[in-house]
Design a protein around this motif. Structure first.
Motif, PDB file in Angstrom:
ATOM      1  N   LYS A  36      13.979  30.820  40.886  1.00  0.00           N
ATOM      2  CA  LYS A  36      13.920  32.229  40.491  1.00  0.00           C
ATOM      3  C   LYS A  36      12.558  32.838  40.839  1.00  0.00           C
ATOM      4  N   ILE A  37      11.516  32.104  40.537  1.00  0.00           N
ATOM      5  CA  ILE A  37      10.157  32.597  40.803  1.00  0.00           C
ATOM      6  C   ILE A  37       9.949  32.793  42.303  1.00  0.00           C
ATOM      7  N   ARG A  38      10.416  31.843  43.098  1.00  0.00           N
ATOM      8  CA  ARG A  38      10.275  31.966  44.554  1.00  0.00           C
ATOM      9  C   ARG A  38      11.040  33.185  45.078  1.00  0.00           C
ATOM     10  N   LEU A  39      12.251  33.396  44.595  1.00  0.00           N
ATOM     11  CA  LEU A  39      13.033  34.553  45.024  1.00  0.00           C
ATOM     12  C   LEU A  39      12.367  35.853  44.603  1.00  0.00           C
ATOM     13  N   ALA A  40      11.795  35.888  43.417  1.00  0.00           N
ATOM     14  CA  ALA A  40      11.096  37.095  42.962  1.00  0.00           C
ATOM     15  C   ALA A  40       9.931  37.418  43.884  1.00  0.00           C
ATOM     16  N   HIS A  41       9.144  36.417  44.217  1.00  0.00           N
ATOM     17  CA  HIS A  41       8.009  36.641  45.135  1.00  0.00           C
ATOM     18  C   HIS A  41       8.513  37.111  46.502  1.00  0.00           C
ATOM     19  N   GLY A  42       9.627  36.561  46.958  1.00  0.00           N
ATOM     20  CA  GLY A  42      10.182  36.979  48.234  1.00  0.00           C
ATOM     21  C   GLY A  42      10.614  38.435  48.225  1.00  0.00           C
ATOM     22  N   LEU A  43      11.268  38.859  47.151  1.00  0.00           N
ATOM     23  CA  LEU A  43      11.692  40.250  47.035  1.00  0.00           C
ATOM     24  C   LEU A  43      10.494  41.196  47.016  1.00  0.00           C
ATOM     25  N   LEU A  44       9.464  40.811  46.295  1.00  0.00           N
ATOM     26  CA  LEU A  44       8.268  41.647  46.243  1.00  0.00           C
ATOM     27  C   LEU A  44       7.605  41.724  47.618  1.00  0.00           C
ATOM     28  N   ALA A  45       7.559  40.610  48.329  1.00  0.00           N
ATOM     29  CA  ALA A  45       6.972  40.602  49.675  1.00  0.00           C
ATOM     30  C   ALA A  45       7.776  41.458  50.643  1.00  0.00           C
ATOM     31  N   LYS A  49       9.658  47.410  44.772  1.00  0.00           N
ATOM     32  CA  LYS A  49       8.666  47.860  43.795  1.00  0.00           C
ATOM     33  C   LYS A  49       9.179  47.761  42.365  1.00  0.00           C
ATOM     34  N   SER A  50      10.393  47.276  42.204  1.00  0.00           N
ATOM     35  CA  SER A  50      10.982  47.196  40.877  1.00  0.00           C
ATOM     36  C   SER A  50      12.023  46.076  40.869  1.00  0.00           C
ATOM     37  N   LEU A  51      11.922  45.176  39.888  1.00  0.00           N
ATOM     38  CA  LEU A  51      12.860  44.070  39.740  1.00  0.00           C
ATOM     39  C   LEU A  51      13.286  43.959  38.283  1.00  0.00           C
ATOM     40  N   GLU A  52      14.513  43.510  38.056  1.00  0.00           N
ATOM     41  CA  GLU A  52      14.911  42.979  36.759  1.00  0.00           C
ATOM     42  C   GLU A  52      14.741  41.476  36.849  1.00  0.00           C
ATOM     43  N   VAL A  53      13.942  40.907  35.959  1.00  0.00           N
ATOM     44  CA  VAL A  53      13.656  39.472  36.065  1.00  0.00           C
ATOM     45  C   VAL A  53      14.327  38.651  34.977  1.00  0.00           C
ATOM     46  N   GLY A  54      15.074  39.292  34.071  1.00  0.00           N
ATOM     47  CA  GLY A  54      15.774  38.520  33.052  1.00  0.00           C
ATOM     48  C   GLY A  54      16.072  39.362  31.834  1.00  0.00           C
ATOM     49  N   SER A  55      16.536  38.698  30.783  1.00  0.00           N
ATOM     50  CA  SER A  55      16.825  39.394  29.529  1.00  0.00           C
ATOM     51  C   SER A  55      16.498  38.476  28.361  1.00  0.00           C
ATOM     52  N   PHE A  56      15.974  39.082  27.299  1.00  0.00           N
ATOM     53  CA  PHE A  56      15.632  38.325  26.097  1.00  0.00           C
ATOM     54  C   PHE A  56      16.820  38.360  25.145  1.00  0.00           C
ATOM     55  N   VAL A  57      17.770  37.480  25.439  1.00  0.00           N
ATOM     56  CA  VAL A  57      19.005  37.391  24.669  1.00  0.00           C
ATOM     57  C   VAL A  57      19.170  35.964  24.156  1.00  0.00           C
ATOM     58  N   ARG A  76       4.326  38.114  36.954  1.00  0.00           N
ATOM     59  CA  ARG A  76       3.583  39.324  36.590  1.00  0.00           C
ATOM     60  C   ARG A  76       2.153  39.380  37.142  1.00  0.00           C
ATOM     61  N   PRO A  77       1.365  38.295  37.085  1.00  0.00           N
ATOM     62  CA  PRO A  77      -0.028  38.412  37.553  1.00  0.00           C
ATOM     63  C   PRO A  77      -0.164  38.710  39.044  1.00  0.00           C
ATOM     64  N   ALA A  78       0.896  38.478  39.818  1.00  0.00           N
ATOM     65  CA  ALA A  78       0.792  38.606  41.275  1.00  0.00           C
ATOM     66  C   ALA A  78       1.209  39.982  41.785  1.00  0.00           C
ATOM     67  N   THR A  79       1.572  40.911  40.888  1.00  0.00           N
ATOM     68  CA  THR A  79       2.124  42.173  41.388  1.00  0.00           C
ATOM     69  C   THR A  79       1.867  43.318  40.417  1.00  0.00           C
ATOM     70  N   GLU A  80       1.847  44.523  40.977  1.00  0.00           N
ATOM     71  CA  GLU A  80       1.822  45.740  40.172  1.00  0.00           C
ATOM     72  C   GLU A  80       3.213  46.357  40.091  1.00  0.00           C
ATOM     73  N   ALA A  81       4.202  45.708  40.696  1.00  0.00           N
ATOM     74  CA  ALA A  81       5.570  46.215  40.660  1.00  0.00           C
ATOM     75  C   ALA A  81       6.100  46.188  39.227  1.00  0.00           C
ATOM     76  N   ALA A  82       7.102  47.014  38.972  1.00  0.00           N
ATOM     77  CA  ALA A  82       7.743  47.029  37.663  1.00  0.00           C
ATOM     78  C   ALA A  82       8.639  45.803  37.527  1.00  0.00           C
ATOM     79  N   LEU A  83       8.459  45.052  36.457  1.00  0.00           N
ATOM     80  CA  LEU A  83       9.251  43.849  36.186  1.00  0.00           C
ATOM     81  C   LEU A  83       9.985  44.067  34.869  1.00  0.00           C
TER      82      LEU A  83
END
Length: 311
Positions: A36-45, A49-57, A76-83
């Motif tokens: 998941k983390i690798r895919l998130a970094h790939g999308l940001l690269a 500028k905006s991702l849904e990264v999960g839910s607190f359920v 979060r530390p690697a981007t200013e994009a909305a997470l």
């Protein structure tokens, strides 16, 4: 284009990729956190500028989301994009605060049938439950967006009365929501539904940006997105590869595909800020991680087409 466009630029669209939340929550097997983390970094690269990264359920109900705090903390530390992360109650709000969330989304069903299936309570109680959450999150300076689920059609209650959408949207706006997303949760809407409900929400809440969260159950997602564009909507949720769906909405199919949506918009001369070549590489990574074919149209094309802007 509609003069009431919701984004700063008439020819710019903000896509929130919801792969890591809505895309994966219905998968039978839980994807490893490292993937998941690798895919998130790939999308940001790729320029998202905006991702849904999960839910607190409750992880017992949606085990695929049990590691949301780990994914958010790693990315979060690697981007200013909305997470964005989803929150449904005070327990989820506290978890979001502890994980250092800067953006959260509230999701409330416009219909009681889906609300009981998804949240365990009717729409009114789901809204009441979110009021203390909003106070907690705003006290921490966390931005709140909102999504009205089953805004067009409900798998339990049928066609959704626009008045129910407006009431839910109004309550969510009063809680401080800065964007109002309208969800075609089961992918049963058509352009007429989109026009009627988007227009009604805009009239009731003028100035509040509207987004669309579309599913492609009946192959109408692109048509509905284009109708939204004509109405001035400039915010869309999409999932890479077209995967996903709601586990609490019978018959729900995958999201509108990020790759297909980008293809359509770029060919119409509408900017997304997304690099198609990099996005394709992330899609290939996703296919490998899932070990199965994806659902987007472009994922079945042997080579990525050259995307030409409209003359």
């Amino acid at each position: 284009m509609d003069q009431n466009a919701d984004a700063d630029g008439a020819d710019q669209v903000l896509i929130t990729d919801v792969l890591l939340r809505d895309g994966l929550q219905i998968e039978p097997a839980t994807m490893p956190t490292v993937d998941k983390i690798r895919l998130a970094h790939g999308l940001l690269a790729a320029g998202l500028k905006s991702l849904e990264v999960g839910s607190f359920v409750n992880p017992a109900k949606v085990p695929q989301m049990a590691d949301t705090d780990q994914v958010l903390t790693a990315v979060r530390p690697a981007t200013e994009a909305a997470l964005h992360t989803l929150v449904f109650n005070e327990r989820g709000a506290h978890r979001a605060i502890s994980a250092g969330a800067r953006q959260v989304r509230f999701v409330v069903s416009a219909t009681d049938g889906h609300s009981r299936s998804n949240a365990g309570v009717d729409t009114g109680e789901a809204l009441n439950r979110l009021e203390p959450c909003a106070q907690l999150l705003q006290a921490e300076g966390i931005e709140i967006e909102a999504c009205v689920a089953t805004a067009f059609v409900c798998p339990f209650d049928g066609q959704t009365d626009a008045r129910r959408v407006l009431e839910a949207a109004r309550r969510l706006a009063e809680m401080g929501a800065t964007v109002m997303h309208l969800a075609d949760t089961i992918g049963a809407a058509g352009p007429t539904h989109i026009r009627r409900t988007v227009s009604a929400v805009r009239e009731t809440l003028p100035g509040l940006p509207i987004g669309l969260h579309l599913h492609n159950t009946y192959g109408m997602a692109s048509a509905n997105a284009w109708e939204g564009i004509q109405l001035g909507v400039r915010r869309f949720d999409a999932a890479l590869g077209g995967i996903g769906g709601c586990p609490f909405a019978p018959g729900a199919a995958g999201n509108i595909a990020t790759d297909d949506l980008v293809n359509m918009l770029h060919n119409a001369g509408i900017d997304t800020g997304i690099d198609v070549t990099r996005l394709t590489a992330v899609r290939d990574d996703l296919r490998s991680a899932l070990g199965r074919p994806l659902e987007s149209a472009l994922s079945s094309v042997p080579a990525t087409p050259v995307l030409l802007r409209a003359a």
